[in-house]
Design an enzyme around this catalytic site. Structure first.
Site: not given
Length: 442
Positions: A413, A417
């Site tokens: 992450h 995204d």
């Protein structure tokens, strides 16, 4: 004149290896380039060939010893030296002693009579022990866990090696059952017989302490796998998103062209090439999934080297299909098959395992319905495939039974995204459910 067997160059950043097993015993004849010893590195297991023909002489590095690049593992006696060599030279040092001049000083040539005694001891080990020595570490571990005698197991592997199937078959073989003893004839009844006290229960049999557990040293490859997996958990902000794919179209496509494809290309059409091609379409649209973090920079890869996870007896390895975007379905299937065979035979090289940009793992071959795969550092994502299972699915206003597969994308992450990860997985779903999208790039 003796020729030294040395540890070869092992690849970039690898400075030492562990002696996994000797494929030849002291005194045995070897041909030039014939494998004599097996080494295990952080990434692969490789065989070291004999630099010359002759007889294996002194063994300087025992199984389990850590040896640096360039270290002398043993010697090969050739010419007149081989003719005069003892059939069973000095025994190898114990694991951990390493390679040093001390070993040569502390192990002088055998005295008169010692050679015959050593020959008798080596002969006493029998064919079972030789088959055990030629077997891999996973087989030896299984034999130790089951407590079986290797001499009682018939080897079926190449070169007389024991396989895991041999050990499992011997373990599951039924043992002879002895007939129960005849019941004693009851004594005639007596008048006013005193009541018989209840029998005393014997305490439950305690398993000997030595049999309650087995300790086995982790292989170098297993230690490295553990380190990399833990590194991925500790470093990346790892998250997983899921979806499901209707495999009806892919199955129909494979069935329709199965015979023609195999006849023309000499390889079967599988689902893996379809998923690789679908992943490349998605990687081109979402470049962050094909990138990695290097310090405070993001490195976007403009090539598509797809790692394909393969399970072996030694552990999970990920050989790489390079420039998969430039390869056809048939070329991808052929390369995956060749890399899988090399992995199972322990023939992978460092180059086969280096430089992947994205990884696909298929837990479905083991029956996994759903999982969360762990990243393969420094990559930013990994796709997990799973078993195909027929399930009721709503198609419009109807319920139909369709072959469905859950898929999972674990991603970092820090660089990918959530929107990008979900879009990526949906794109793979679209391409697999309608493979013509791959052909027409839509």
């Amino acid at each position: 004149m003796a020729t030294e067997i040395r540890v070869p160059t092992l690849g970039e950043s690898i400075t030492e290896a562990t002696v996994a097993r000797w494929l030849k015993q002291p005194g045995e004849t070897v041909e030039r380039d014939e494998p004599v010893v097996e080494l295990e590195t952080d990434k692969v297991t490789l065989e070291v060939p004999a630099p010359a023909a002759g007889k294996l002489g002194e063994v300087l590095a025992a199984e389990g010893a850590n040896v640096p690049v360039g270290a002398v593992l043993g010697t090969i006696a050739d010419g007149a030296a081989a003719a005069n060599a003892s059939p069973h030279p000095n025994p190898p040092p114990q694991a951990g002693e390493g390679v040093s001049a001390e070993h040569r000083q502390n192990n002088p040539p055998p005295q008169a009579g010692e050679g015959g005694a050593r020959s008798a001891r080596v002969g006493a080990t029998g064919e079972g022990q030789q088959a055990l020595e030629r077997s891999g570490p996973a087989v030896r571990k299984l034999i130790a866990e089951t407590g079986l005698d290797a001499a009682q197991i018939t080897p079926t592997g190449p070169g007389g090696r024991l396989t895991k199937a041999d050990v499992i078959a011997a373990r599951d073989q039924p043992q002879p059952v002895s007939e129960p003893p005849a019941e004693p004839t009851p004594a005639p009844p007596r008048e006013r017989q005193a009541p018989t006290p209840p029998p005393q229960r014997e305490p439950p049999t305690q398993r000997p302490p030595a049999e309650r557990e087995t300790r086995v040293r982790m292989t170098r490859l297993r230690r490295r796998i553990a380190e990399r997996l833990k590194e991925a958990q500790n470093t990346a902000a790892m998250l997983t998103t899921f979806n499901e794919i209707d495999m009806s179209a892919a199955i129909a496509l494979r069935e329709r062209w199965r015979e023609s494809f195999e006849k023309k290309h000499g390889v079967r059409l599988g689902f893996m090439s379809i998923f690789v091609k679908a992943a490349i379409v998605a990687l081109k649209e979402i470049p962050a999934v094909n990138a990695e973090i290097d310090g405070d920079e993001i490195v976007y890869k403009n090539h598509y080297d797809i790692g394909v996870a393969v399970g072996t007896e030694q552990g999970l390895v990920v050989p790489v299909v390079r420039d998969a975007d430039a390869k056809s379905f048939a070329e991808i299937e052929k390369e995956i098959g060749a890399l899988g065979r090399k992995a199972r035979d322990g023939k992978l090289t460092i180059e086969d395992l280096s430089g992947g940009t994205f990884t696909i793992s298929n837990g479905g071959v083991y029956g996994s319905l759903l999982s969360t795969p762990i990243l393969n550092p420094p990559q930013s994502a990994i796709l997990g495939m799973h078993k195909i299972e027929r399930r009721p699915i709503a198609i419009g206003d109807k319920i139909e039974i369709r072959p469905m597969m859950y898929v999972a994308l674990s991603y970092d992450h820090r660089i990918v995204d959530g929107r990008e990860a979900v879009t990526f997985l949906v794109r793979i779903k679209e391409c697999v459910e309608d493979p013509s999208r791959i052909l027409f790039d839509i």
